[in-house]
Design a protein around this motif. Sequence first.
Motif, PDB file in Angstrom:
ATOM      1  N   MET A   1       0.580  -1.414   0.487  1.00  0.00           N
ATOM      2  CA  MET A   1       0.230   0.219   0.227  1.00  0.00           C
ATOM      3  C   MET A   1       0.685   0.659   0.057  1.00  0.00           C
ATOM      4  O   MET A   1       0.637   1.992  -0.028  1.00  0.00           O
ATOM      5  CB  MET A   1      -0.605   0.464   1.124  1.00  0.00           C
ATOM      6  CG  MET A   1      -2.040  -1.022   0.936  1.00  0.00           C
ATOM      7  SD  MET A   1      -3.093  -1.197  -0.419  1.00  0.00           S
ATOM      8  CE  MET A   1      -3.595   0.434  -0.194  1.00  0.00           C
ATOM      9  N   GLN A   2       1.966   1.264   0.653  1.00  0.00           N
ATOM     10  CA  GLN A   2       2.962   2.346   0.681  1.00  0.00           C
ATOM     11  C   GLN A   2       3.661   2.915  -0.601  1.00  0.00           C
ATOM     12  O   GLN A   2       3.376   3.866  -1.035  1.00  0.00           O
ATOM     13  CB  GLN A   2       4.144   2.184   1.245  1.00  0.00           C
ATOM     14  CG  GLN A   2       5.042   3.834   1.600  1.00  0.00           C
ATOM     15  CD  GLN A   2       6.115   2.825   2.252  1.00  0.00           C
ATOM     16  OE1 GLN A   2       7.079   2.171   1.698  1.00  0.00           O
ATOM     17  NE2 GLN A   2       6.859   3.747   3.056  1.00  0.00           N
ATOM     18  N   ARG A   3       3.901   1.696  -1.508  1.00  0.00           N
ATOM     19  CA  ARG A   3       4.118   1.132  -2.957  1.00  0.00           C
ATOM     20  C   ARG A   3       2.375   2.075  -3.807  1.00  0.00           C
ATOM     21  O   ARG A   3       3.803   2.977  -4.664  1.00  0.00           O
ATOM     22  CB  ARG A   3       4.673   0.614  -3.196  1.00  0.00           C
ATOM     23  CG  ARG A   3       6.061  -0.363  -2.382  1.00  0.00           C
ATOM     24  CD  ARG A   3       6.468  -1.336  -2.440  1.00  0.00           C
ATOM     25  NE  ARG A   3       7.727  -1.891  -1.759  1.00  0.00           N
ATOM     26  CZ  ARG A   3       9.123  -1.566  -2.098  1.00  0.00           C
ATOM     27  NH1 ARG A   3       9.456  -1.165  -2.451  1.00  0.00           N
ATOM     28  NH2 ARG A   3       9.583  -1.806  -0.873  1.00  0.00           N
ATOM     29  N   MET A   4       1.666   1.710  -3.563  1.00  0.00           N
ATOM     30  CA  MET A   4       0.907   2.091  -4.248  1.00  0.00           C
ATOM     31  C   MET A   4      -0.156   3.533  -3.734  1.00  0.00           C
ATOM     32  O   MET A   4       0.369   4.144  -5.357  1.00  0.00           O
ATOM     33  CB  MET A   4       0.023   1.235  -4.240  1.00  0.00           C
ATOM     34  CG  MET A   4      -0.227  -0.361  -4.357  1.00  0.00           C
ATOM     35  SD  MET A   4      -0.162  -0.490  -6.378  1.00  0.00           S
ATOM     36  CE  MET A   4       1.949  -0.708  -6.633  1.00  0.00           C
ATOM     37  N   THR A   5       0.498   4.443  -3.085  1.00  0.00           N
ATOM     38  CA  THR A   5       0.556   5.022  -2.309  1.00  0.00           C
ATOM     39  C   THR A   5       2.047   6.129  -3.321  1.00  0.00           C
ATOM     40  O   THR A   5       1.507   7.167  -3.513  1.00  0.00           O
ATOM     41  CB  THR A   5       0.495   5.821  -1.526  1.00  0.00           C
ATOM     42  OG1 THR A   5      -0.450   4.628  -0.351  1.00  0.00           O
ATOM     43  CG2 THR A   5       0.318   7.103  -0.687  1.00  0.00           C
ATOM     44  N   ARG A   6       2.841   6.046  -3.147  1.00  0.00           N
ATOM     45  CA  ARG A   6       3.829   6.430  -4.184  1.00  0.00           C
ATOM     46  C   ARG A   6       4.098   6.251  -5.248  1.00  0.00           C
ATOM     47  O   ARG A   6       4.088   7.773  -6.075  1.00  0.00           O
ATOM     48  CB  ARG A   6       5.023   5.847  -3.570  1.00  0.00           C
ATOM     49  CG  ARG A   6       5.584   6.229  -2.649  1.00  0.00           C
ATOM     50  CD  ARG A   6       6.581   5.738  -2.064  1.00  0.00           C
ATOM     51  NE  ARG A   6       8.208   5.863  -2.957  1.00  0.00           N
ATOM     52  CZ  ARG A   6       9.173   6.979  -2.947  1.00  0.00           C
ATOM     53  NH1 ARG A   6       8.889   7.661  -1.828  1.00  0.00           N
ATOM     54  NH2 ARG A   6       9.806   7.090  -3.423  1.00  0.00           N
ATOM     55  N   LEU A   7       2.871   5.344  -6.413  1.00  0.00           N
ATOM     56  CA  LEU A   7       3.231   5.862  -7.739  1.00  0.00           C
ATOM     57  C   LEU A   7       2.097   6.802  -7.993  1.00  0.00           C
ATOM     58  O   LEU A   7       0.954   6.147  -7.593  1.00  0.00           O
ATOM     59  CB  LEU A   7       2.848   3.689  -7.606  1.00  0.00           C
ATOM     60  CG  LEU A   7       3.529   3.466  -9.574  1.00  0.00           C
ATOM     61  CD1 LEU A   7       4.477   3.613  -9.384  1.00  0.00           C
ATOM     62  CD2 LEU A   7       2.949   1.830  -9.316  1.00  0.00           C
ATOM     63  N   PRO A   8       2.356   7.274  -9.447  1.00  0.00           N
ATOM     64  CA  PRO A   8       1.533   8.245  -9.584  1.00  0.00           C
ATOM     65  C   PRO A   8       0.427   6.812 -10.336  1.00  0.00           C
ATOM     66  O   PRO A   8       0.188   7.662 -11.581  1.00  0.00           O
ATOM     67  CB  PRO A   8       1.705   8.643 -10.103  1.00  0.00           C
ATOM     68  CG  PRO A   8       3.274   8.258 -10.969  1.00  0.00           C
ATOM     69  CD  PRO A   8       3.846   7.257  -9.939  1.00  0.00           C
TER      70      PRO A   8
END
Length: 228
Positions: free
Chosen positions: A104-111
């Motif tokens: 989820m953290q990585r999805m938040t950073r990914l535009p």
Amino acid sequence: MTADATQDPSDAPQDEGPGCMPAILASMVLMGIVGFLTCGVMTWLIFDKQDELALRSMRGSFIPAVEQSLLEPEEKAATVKLLNTFADELERGRLEGWQASGVMQRMTRLPVLQWGQIRAIEKFVDDHPDQFSADDSLQFDRLRKGVERNKITTIDFVHILTPVLQSDPGNEEAQLVEPLTVDAVREVVQRARTSADRGEIEPTPKDDVGIDTLVRRQIEAGIQKGTY
């Protein structure tokens, strides 16, 4: 007989004892212990429920937002499939909390939600060659390469797109204004150039990447490594 010898014993200073200070100190210590335990329990509950929170966020908001985004149909279908597979794994209890949190953290950073918007701006630039140079169009390739290298994130994309977003540009799901104007898009191009320069992205990157590829990589990384 002296005056001291005749002094009434009741007039002597009385020892009032420790007073209420020990009780106050004890109460403060007790409150500290209770606060510490409460904080510990809340932290445990939050971390213990990470997979449930991730599932709710994924099913309830993130996947629907991707489905409504401006991604190209094939790219969108592939991305949604990857996200649904991840959600299925969460639902079946096959992932631990730290893995769910990592993804989820990585999805938040990914535009992901802004990816299609950048494509739309790029198309506008390409459709108006009399107003923009070939170098202007290359800035969007540089942006995508920056995302692939973890140099450019969602925050950067939102900032870059601000001149062409509707009234609430701070909202990650803000829509593009209609119609687009040359002046606003020129500002987007300049911001894209600045972000790419800051990320030290080469002027003419090769091998453009799709958002579905990046989503797959980040899901795998989150499951294997957790958060950044």
